[in-house]
Design an enzyme around this catalytic site. Structure first.
Site, mmCIF file in Angstrom:
data_model
loop_
_atom_site.group_PDB
_atom_site.id
_atom_site.type_symbol
_atom_site.label_atom_id
_atom_site.label_comp_id
_atom_site.label_asym_id
_atom_site.label_seq_id
_atom_site.Cartn_x
_atom_site.Cartn_y
_atom_site.Cartn_z
ATOM 1 N N VAL A 12 -53.319 41.256 2.165
ATOM 2 C CA VAL A 12 -54.086 41.352 0.917
ATOM 3 C C VAL A 12 -55.516 40.798 1.045
ATOM 4 C CG1 VAL A 12 -53.039 39.222 0.013
ATOM 5 C CG2 VAL A 12 -54.010 40.871 -1.552
ATOM 6 N N VAL A 74 -55.924 36.889 9.710
ATOM 7 C CA VAL A 74 -54.472 36.902 9.934
ATOM 8 C C VAL A 74 -53.889 35.586 9.468
ATOM 9 C CG1 VAL A 74 -54.730 38.480 11.888
ATOM 10 C CG2 VAL A 74 -54.586 36.007 12.311
ATOM 11 N N SER A 128 -62.943 31.124 -1.154
ATOM 12 C CA SER A 128 -62.146 30.775 -2.329
ATOM 13 C C SER A 128 -62.281 31.834 -3.408
ATOM 14 C CB SER A 128 -62.573 29.433 -2.911
ATOM 15 O OG SER A 128 -61.820 29.171 -4.088
ATOM 16 N N LYS A 182 -64.165 23.795 2.233
ATOM 17 C CA LYS A 182 -63.167 24.592 1.499
ATOM 18 C C LYS A 182 -61.905 23.760 1.225
ATOM 19 C CE LYS A 182 -60.604 27.840 -0.274
ATOM 20 N NZ LYS A 182 -59.380 28.153 0.357
ATOM 21 N N HIS A 185 -62.672 21.471 -1.553
ATOM 22 C CA HIS A 185 -62.646 22.298 -2.777
ATOM 23 C C HIS A 185 -61.209 22.404 -3.293
ATOM 24 C CE1 HIS A 185 -61.560 26.184 -4.536
ATOM 25 N NE2 HIS A 185 -62.738 26.210 -5.112
ATOM 26 N N ASN A 186 -60.282 22.680 -2.390
ATOM 27 C CA ASN A 186 -58.889 22.839 -2.810
ATOM 28 C C ASN A 186 -58.309 21.514 -3.298
ATOM 29 O OD1 ASN A 186 -59.298 25.397 -1.843
ATOM 30 N ND2 ASN A 186 -57.327 25.531 -0.813
ATOM 31 N N GLU A 189 -59.455 21.102 -6.641
ATOM 32 C CA GLU A 189 -58.705 22.069 -7.470
ATOM 33 C C GLU A 189 -57.343 21.476 -7.885
ATOM 34 O OE1 GLU A 189 -58.509 26.063 -5.693
ATOM 35 O OE2 GLU A 189 -56.388 26.058 -6.176
ATOM 36 N N LYS A 260 -49.404 24.792 -0.835
ATOM 37 C CA LYS A 260 -49.465 25.457 0.464
ATOM 38 C C LYS A 260 -50.045 24.537 1.535
ATOM 39 C CE LYS A 260 -49.536 30.400 -0.355
ATOM 40 N NZ LYS A 260 -50.411 31.575 -0.358
ATOM 41 N N ARG A 287 -47.427 16.699 -7.549
ATOM 42 C CA ARG A 287 -46.692 17.933 -7.232
ATOM 43 C C ARG A 287 -45.435 17.607 -6.441
ATOM 44 N NH1 ARG A 287 -50.688 23.042 -5.891
ATOM 45 N NH2 ARG A 287 -52.295 22.576 -7.422
ATOM 46 N N HIS A 468 -56.471 -12.685 10.680
ATOM 47 C CA HIS A 468 -57.376 -11.526 10.706
ATOM 48 C C HIS A 468 -58.814 -11.907 10.365
ATOM 49 C CE1 HIS A 468 -54.281 -8.689 11.624
ATOM 50 N NE2 HIS A 468 -53.556 -9.040 10.575
HETATM 51 N N1 LIG Z 1 -58.913 32.125 0.049
HETATM 52 C C1 LIG Z 1 -57.849 32.431 -0.671
HETATM 53 O O1 LIG Z 1 -57.867 32.399 -1.891
HETATM 54 C C2 LIG Z 1 -56.668 32.842 0.057
HETATM 55 C C3 LIG Z 1 -55.586 33.393 -0.627
HETATM 56 C C4 LIG Z 1 -54.551 33.792 0.103
HETATM 57 C C5 LIG Z 1 -54.586 33.608 1.477
HETATM 58 N N2 LIG Z 1 -55.626 33.040 2.102
HETATM 59 C C6 LIG Z 1 -55.686 32.859 3.554
HETATM 60 O O2 LIG Z 1 -56.165 34.067 4.118
HETATM 61 C C7 LIG Z 1 -55.477 34.327 5.338
HETATM 62 C C8 LIG Z 1 -54.795 35.683 5.216
HETATM 63 O O3 LIG Z 1 -53.929 35.658 4.106
HETATM 64 P P1 LIG Z 1 -53.084 36.924 3.663
HETATM 65 O O4 LIG Z 1 -52.231 36.457 2.525
HETATM 66 O O5 LIG Z 1 -53.977 38.078 3.474
HETATM 67 O O6 LIG Z 1 -52.199 37.251 4.955
HETATM 68 P P2 LIG Z 1 -50.963 36.439 5.594
HETATM 69 O O7 LIG Z 1 -49.736 36.772 4.843
HETATM 70 O O8 LIG Z 1 -51.317 34.996 5.703
HETATM 71 O O9 LIG Z 1 -50.899 37.061 7.056
HETATM 72 C C9 LIG Z 1 -50.498 38.398 7.267
HETATM 73 C C10 LIG Z 1 -51.427 39.079 8.213
HETATM 74 O O10 LIG Z 1 -51.487 38.375 9.463
HETATM 75 C C11 LIG Z 1 -51.140 39.305 10.506
HETATM 76 N N3 LIG Z 1 -50.516 38.559 11.606
HETATM 77 C C12 LIG Z 1 -49.547 37.625 11.507
HETATM 78 N N4 LIG Z 1 -49.265 37.141 12.736
HETATM 79 C C13 LIG Z 1 -50.069 37.777 13.613
HETATM 80 C C14 LIG Z 1 -50.258 37.701 14.999
HETATM 81 N N5 LIG Z 1 -49.554 36.833 15.758
HETATM 82 N N6 LIG Z 1 -51.175 38.516 15.574
HETATM 83 C C15 LIG Z 1 -51.900 39.367 14.822
HETATM 84 N N7 LIG Z 1 -51.773 39.474 13.494
HETATM 85 C C16 LIG Z 1 -50.872 38.693 12.894
HETATM 86 C C17 LIG Z 1 -50.230 40.281 9.832
HETATM 87 O O11 LIG Z 1 -50.125 41.454 10.595
HETATM 88 P P3 LIG Z 1 -48.866 42.456 10.372
HETATM 89 O O12 LIG Z 1 -49.234 43.309 9.198
HETATM 90 O O13 LIG Z 1 -48.793 43.221 11.636
HETATM 91 O O14 LIG Z 1 -47.661 41.602 10.114
HETATM 92 C C18 LIG Z 1 -50.971 40.478 8.531
HETATM 93 O O15 LIG Z 1 -52.093 41.302 8.682
HETATM 94 C C19 LIG Z 1 -54.539 33.143 5.539
HETATM 95 O O16 LIG Z 1 -55.195 32.176 6.318
HETATM 96 C C20 LIG Z 1 -54.343 32.610 4.155
HETATM 97 O O17 LIG Z 1 -54.018 31.244 4.125
HETATM 98 C C21 LIG Z 1 -56.668 32.671 1.408
#
Ligand SMILES: NC(=O)c1ccc[n+]([C@@H]2O[C@H](COP(=O)([O-])OP(=O)(O)OC[C@H]3O[C@@H](n4cnc5c(N)ncnc54)[C@H](OP(=O)(O)O)[C@@H]3O)[C@@H](O)[C@H]2O)c1
Length: 492
Positions: A12, A74, A128, A182, A185-186, A189, A260, A287, A468
């Protein structure tokens, strides 16, 4: 045709960032470990811009203009290292590898050093705003080598949120600085959400105000100096009725908060840096406590309340109580921002980053979860945006307050809120309503302004059991009392 940027990892967040680049006129090469996500993105959103779908990382790299910009989105942790290891042999000096996921800043520091040794730029960026932000404009906090920002910054600024024309994106500092900011920031949050929760609990448990009425109160608070995204959505959630039961949704949601990990990382870093971020840490602990369902169930049966009767305020008193709670929320929120920003100053000293607090506050004004009118005031208190990090004119960062609470506008605002803040904490304690952040923030405030702290006694105790040593307030040097001897004092 070569792509301006490549995105690998099209779950996503990656998919939405890729679409955001494309919607802003950039040609985007796409890759995902399993091809299905790439195909789905092109099938569903291919008409939003120019995409180059690719099957392998090699193809992705081959399709990029030089210097190559590869954005990795990823799963955080080992998958990021795995992708970097595959990419590095395909890249040339000057190319830029970007990690926009929620990586720990120490991982980013390690990766940056490893890639710098190969003349590659590694840029960890904090993003974010969740899914919606990634698509329509997130707050972006890029770290890494400053020179990489010349080739990368304009793209990031284009896709970022904008506040009154300013992009919510500016170079933060070297190596892991972007991910560190970041993370903080969290942490803020977490505290922001906890103080909202404490206000809700008090309004309900002491004030007797039901969620539907509280929705109206939070909506009205959104026209005050509390105006923010989180206050706005609190009104939405409190006003929502569960279709199945007809009850307020908040009454059917299990009262155990998830996390998380970025709040926990902030608390751990605060401890490592010796930074007193009690309000942020308390929000993480709150939490954790909420999730201890078994022990909570036992405690409800075993532990006494010991509370006196706290009558629910009526009519005019009720309005005064609501205003007291609002002021306590505002003051506690300010303290959590002060603590987070103070922690950034400590980290800058530790890691050799030149962090500009005015610029950082400016990036949080839109796009991110803690976006709030307050952040514009904070930015101005720190002298505005540092223009060297951003092409637009602004003011320099000189004369910044050494703590947010020292800025005249906030010093005065807290002074005005103090009587209400103390009343609210006292009422909560008497009523047995836990307010860990309201009270811890007030203790931080009182701890800062207190003439003499009991730390003197702590030092005496440490000297007694562990030799100390201590320093004296009346002369230079380090001293020890011969506690098990004649109790005379010697210079240590
Ligand atoms: N900033 C924000 O608000 C926010 C929100 C949500 C997430 N995030 C961060 O953004 C990042 C991505 O989040 P997400 O929710 O979109 O995805 P995700 O669920 O954390 O990861 C899934 C993605 O990673 C790939 N992947 C997993 N293991 C892999 C590997 N060993 N080699 C290559 N690709 C691999 C998956 O590929 P496949 O499709 O092949 O499985 C898929 O494309 C994470 O670090 C997450 O913590 C940030």
């Amino acid at each position: 045709m070569k792509a301006d940027i490549g995105v690998t990892g099209l779950a996503v967040m990656g998919a939405n960032l890729a679409r955001n680049f494309a919607r802003n006129g950039y040609t985007v090469a796409l890759h995902n470990r399993s091809r299905a996500r790439t195909d789905a993105l092109v099938a569903e959103h291919g008409n939003e811009g120019t995409f180059i779908p690719t099957e392998t990382l090699t193809q992705l790299v081959e399709n990029l203009a030089v210097p190559r910009r590869v954005l990795i989105m990823v799963k955080a942790g080992q998958p990021v290292d795995d992708v970097i290891d595959q990419l590095v042999p395909m890249l040339a000096p000057g190319d830029i590898v970007i990690d926009a996921g929620n990586s720990h800043y120490e991982d980013t520091r390690r990766r940056e050093a490893a890639l710098a040794a190969k003349d590659l730029h590694f840029v960890g960026i904090g993003v974010s705003g969740g899914e919606e932000g990634a698509l329509n404009g997130p707050a972006i906090m890029p770290g890494g080598p400053k020179e990489s920002y010349e080739a990368l910054g304009p793209l990031l600024e284009d896709i970022s949120a904008h506040y009154e024309g300013d992009p919510c994106c500016a170079w933060i500092g070297t190596d892991g600085a972007g991910h560190f900011v970041k993370m903080v920031h969290n942490g803020i949050e977490y505290a922001d959400m906890q103080v909202i929760g404490e206000a809700y609990d008090l309004l309900r448990s002491v004030g007797g105000i039901e969620p539907a009425d509280q929705a109206g109160i939070f909506r009205s608070w959104n026209s005050t100096d509390l105006a923010s995204y989180l206050i706005e959505i609190t009104a939405e959630v409190l006003g929502h009725v569960d279709a199945q039961t007809g009850k307020p949704l908040v009454d059917v949601i299990v009262d155990q908060a998830g996390q998380k990990g970025t709040g926990r990382w902030t608390a751990i870093s605060g401890l490592d840096l010796g930074s007193p971020i009690g309000a942020i840490a308390e929000s993480v602990f709150a939490r954790s406590l909420s999730s201890q369902s078994e022990i909570r169930a036992t405690a409800q049966q075993m532990l006494a309340a010991g509370t006196g009767s706290v009558p629910a305020p009526q009519d005019a008193d009720r309005d005064a109580f609501v205003e007291d709670v609002r002021l306590a929320l505002y003051a506690s929120k300010l303290v959590s921002y002060a603590q987070g920003l103070d922690m950034l100053t400590a980290a800058a000293a530790e890691y050799g980053w030149s962090l500009d607090l005015g610029t950082i506050a400016s990036l949080w004004r839109d796009g991110c979860i803690i976006r709030a009118d307050l952040l514009d005031v904070i930015m101005k208190a720190f002298g505005g945006r540092d223009t060297s990090r951003h092409p637009e004119p602004g003011t320099t960062a000189e004369g910044q307050p050494s703590n947010l609470l020292f800025a005249p506008e906030f010093r005065d605002a807290i002074a005005a809120a103090l009587p209400a803040w103390r009343r609210v904490v006292a009422t909560a304690v008497a009523a047995g309503v836990p307010v860990p952040v309201f009270s811890s923030a007030l203790s931080y405030y009182d701890g800062l302004r207190r003439d003499r702290l009991p730390a003197a006694l702590t030092q005496g105790l440490r000297d007694y059991f562990g030799a100390h040593t201590y320093r004296r307030a009346d002369r230079e040097g380090t001293f020890h009392t011969l506690w098990s001897g004649d109790r005379s004092e010697i210079e240590a």
